[in-house]
Design an enzyme around this catalytic site. Structure first.
Site, PDB file in Angstrom:
ATOM      1  N   HIS A   1       2.179 -31.951   2.817  1.00  0.00           N
ATOM      2  CA  HIS A   1       3.376 -32.123   1.593  1.00  0.00           C
ATOM      3  C   HIS A   1       2.983 -32.794   0.498  1.00  0.00           C
ATOM      4  O   HIS A   1       3.469 -32.295  -0.544  1.00  0.00           O
ATOM      5  CB  HIS A   1       4.366 -32.836   2.442  1.00  0.00           C
TER       6      HIS A   1
ATOM      7  N   ASP B   1       5.777 -24.615   4.164  1.00  0.00           N
ATOM      8  CA  ASP B   1       5.859 -26.238   4.142  1.00  0.00           C
ATOM      9  C   ASP B   1       7.194 -26.531   3.846  1.00  0.00           C
ATOM     10  O   ASP B   1       7.576 -26.296   2.582  1.00  0.00           O
ATOM     11  CB  ASP B   1       4.806 -26.519   3.068  1.00  0.00           C
ATOM     12  N   HIS B   2       7.915 -27.051   4.693  1.00  0.00           N
ATOM     13  CA  HIS B   2       9.526 -27.136   4.536  1.00  0.00           C
ATOM     14  C   HIS B   2       9.855 -28.232   3.387  1.00  0.00           C
ATOM     15  O   HIS B   2      10.707 -28.366   2.593  1.00  0.00           O
ATOM     16  CB  HIS B   2      10.301 -28.024   5.570  1.00  0.00           C
TER      17      HIS B   2
END
Length: 506
Positions: free
Chosen positions: A243, A180-181
């Site tokens: 996110h 999950d950047h």
């Protein structure tokens, strides 16, 4: 540690745009091991040389970086990249791929340590894992093996469980890295440090001192070329479930025993499991808002509405704006509301967390601005990354009038502030076996357990309105109704401290 990264979907956009630039920057920063190889694998029939040209030498995403580098330096990096054509299908025998991996492993001494990076649609994850397993490439008797998968981790709780089960048939959970950047951003990680390394915050981080918490994730862009994908997904699936709930878990969680990856992930899972799941229609109606941007003019330019975007159903009710109010059922957060919103086509691109502290019970002094009388801690995740504290000061002159002043810290002001890009940090963590910033199976499922009832309600109930908002505005006009008392959303500017405070004009 010597190793090889095998990228599936290597001819796709993500590899050229994010993965190879991240690996290049790690190389430039001397973070890569001595013996390191990248093997791209996908369905395009190209050679090693053509692959190197595409993702390095002639890549628009690396052009500005490479212009300032010596040719030998660029070539040394390029020569670490190789490519293998998988043929017409990912679900095929990986005999040739396995042979190529073994050859490169022997030639470049990568010690049988492999990361398999799946830059492919999730529907292919299980097939790729199975084919790797069939070749014995998942076994860790000789060297370690890790698999990195991109979001979306499912489309619902059921599909997320199926994805997890599919991967766990062939890899142990500790080998699986769900990327999950957002968690790769320094400022997201700084949430933990702000909380647990500072005794001026941690004692106040609870229901006794905090009035409410709001999180905003705003993007200025529309759906761009992703209309077909986005119309089946929407803001709640695309941003909130992954996110934003990750950020929520860092705010809500209890202190971990230590900074070990599993201890931090254990507390995050507990935090997500403590979110109060909304099940009855009345609660869902009162605590959620969905919206969709409509055509508008921004800076004199006509901007399309969501329904006019390429690939979008002209009658679509898919949300491009989602706001949710919810509570956390644990000792620390009992009855404290959380407000989280995410949207496209907003006035500025920004992600921030705002902690609103309670006002003093006994008001001794008069406030200059009655709507701005609470202390706030603002943690800016992007852009202009930093931390801002708003506190009361006396306005110069007679009497005791109070105005809010800013105390701020900017990441850019740190000496040697070389902030790694999210993918650089996450790839380096995966190479070193640090899973702190990666989502675990139970974490993903806990997030879906909270989001599923909202999605189901929005899809089935005719009473749910999709409110239009003009592109370039802060969402539907009634979005402030979600917030209790006289409070409204903080609509942030692109600068962290975007209000001027008071000033004296001579």
């Amino acid at each position: 540690m010597n190793q090889m990264i095998i990228i599936f979907g290597a001819s796709g956009d993500l590899t050229a745009r994010k993965l190879i630039p991240a690996i290049y920057n790690l190389y430039k920063g001397k973070h890569l091991p001595e013996n390191f190889v990248v093997l791209g694998a996908s369905r395009s029939n190209i050679t090693d040389g053509e692959f190197r040209k595409k993702v390095v030498q002639e890549s628009a995403h690396l052009k500005s970086e490479l212009d300032s580098q010596e040719e030998d330096f660029i070539n040394t990096f390029s020569n670490k990249l190789f490519y293998e054509d998988l043929g017409d299908d990912y679900n095929t025998s990986y005999d040739r791929l396995s042979t190529r991996i073994a050859d490169l492993n022997n030639k470049y001494s990568t010690d049988n340590n492999y990361i398999f990076y799946l830059s492919t649609p999730p529907s292919l994850y299980e097939a790729i894992a199975k084919n790797l397993s069939d070749q014995g490439l998942t076994k860790e008797e000789d060297g370690w093996k890790r698999i990195v998968v991109e979001k979306p981790f499912g489309y619902s709780l059921e599909t997320a469980k199926n994805l997890n089960t599919g991967l766990q048939k062939y890899f142990n959970e500790k080998q699986i890295y769900r990327i999950d950047h957002y968690l790769g951003k320094e400022t997201v990680q700084n949430l933990l440090v702000t909380r647990f390394a500072n005794s001026i915050f941690e004692p106040l981080w609870n229901r006794n001192y905090i009035h409410h918490i709001e999180i905003t994730n705003a993007e200025t862009v529309g759906v761009e070329k992703r209309g077909g994908y986005y119309d089946k997904s929407g803001a709640l699936r695309d941003m909130f479930q992954s996110h934003l709930l990750q950020i929520v878990s860092l705010i809500v969680m209890e202190p971990p025993i230590n900074s070990n990856a599993e201890e931090i992930r254990n507390e995050k899972v507990k935090a997500l499991k403590s979110l109060r799941i909304m099940t009855d229609d009345e609660t869902l109606f009162n605590n959620t808002i969905k919206g969709q941007y409509v055509a508008s003019k921004i800076d004199g330019k006509q901007v399309k509405g969501y329904r006019e975007e390429e690939g979008v159903n002209p009658d679509s009710k898919t949300e491009t704006y989602a706001a949710v109010k919810f509570f956390v059922d644990n000792w620390r957060w009992k009855d404290i509301p959380f407000y989280v919103r995410t949207a496209k086509r907003m006035p500025t691109k920004v992600t921030e967390v705002v902690i609103h502290f309670k006002t003093p019970h006994h008001q001794v002094f008069k406030e200059q601005d009655i709507n701005n009388k609470d202390n706030k801690l603002i943690i800016r995740i992007q852009p202009d990354e930093g931390v801002l504290i708003k506190f009361g000061v006396k306005v110069p002159g007679q009497g005791f009038q109070v105005e809010r002043a800013n105390l701020d810290f900017y990441y850019s002001s740190l000496p040697n502030a070389n902030i790694m890009e999210a993918y650089e940090r996450l790839l380096l963590d995966a190479m070193q076996g640090d899973a702190t910033l990666y989502a675990r199976a139970d974490e993903v499922e806990a997030a879906w357990t909270f989001v599923d009832p909202i999605l189901n309600y929005w899809e089935r109930d005719e009473n749910v309105n999709t409110y239009g908002y003009p592109a370039g505005t802060w969402g539907p006009r009634n979005s402030d109704d979600l917030i209790d008392d006289e409070y409204t959303w903080r609509n942030p500017g692109e600068n962290l401290a975007d209000d001027s405070g008071y000033c004296v004009i001579n």
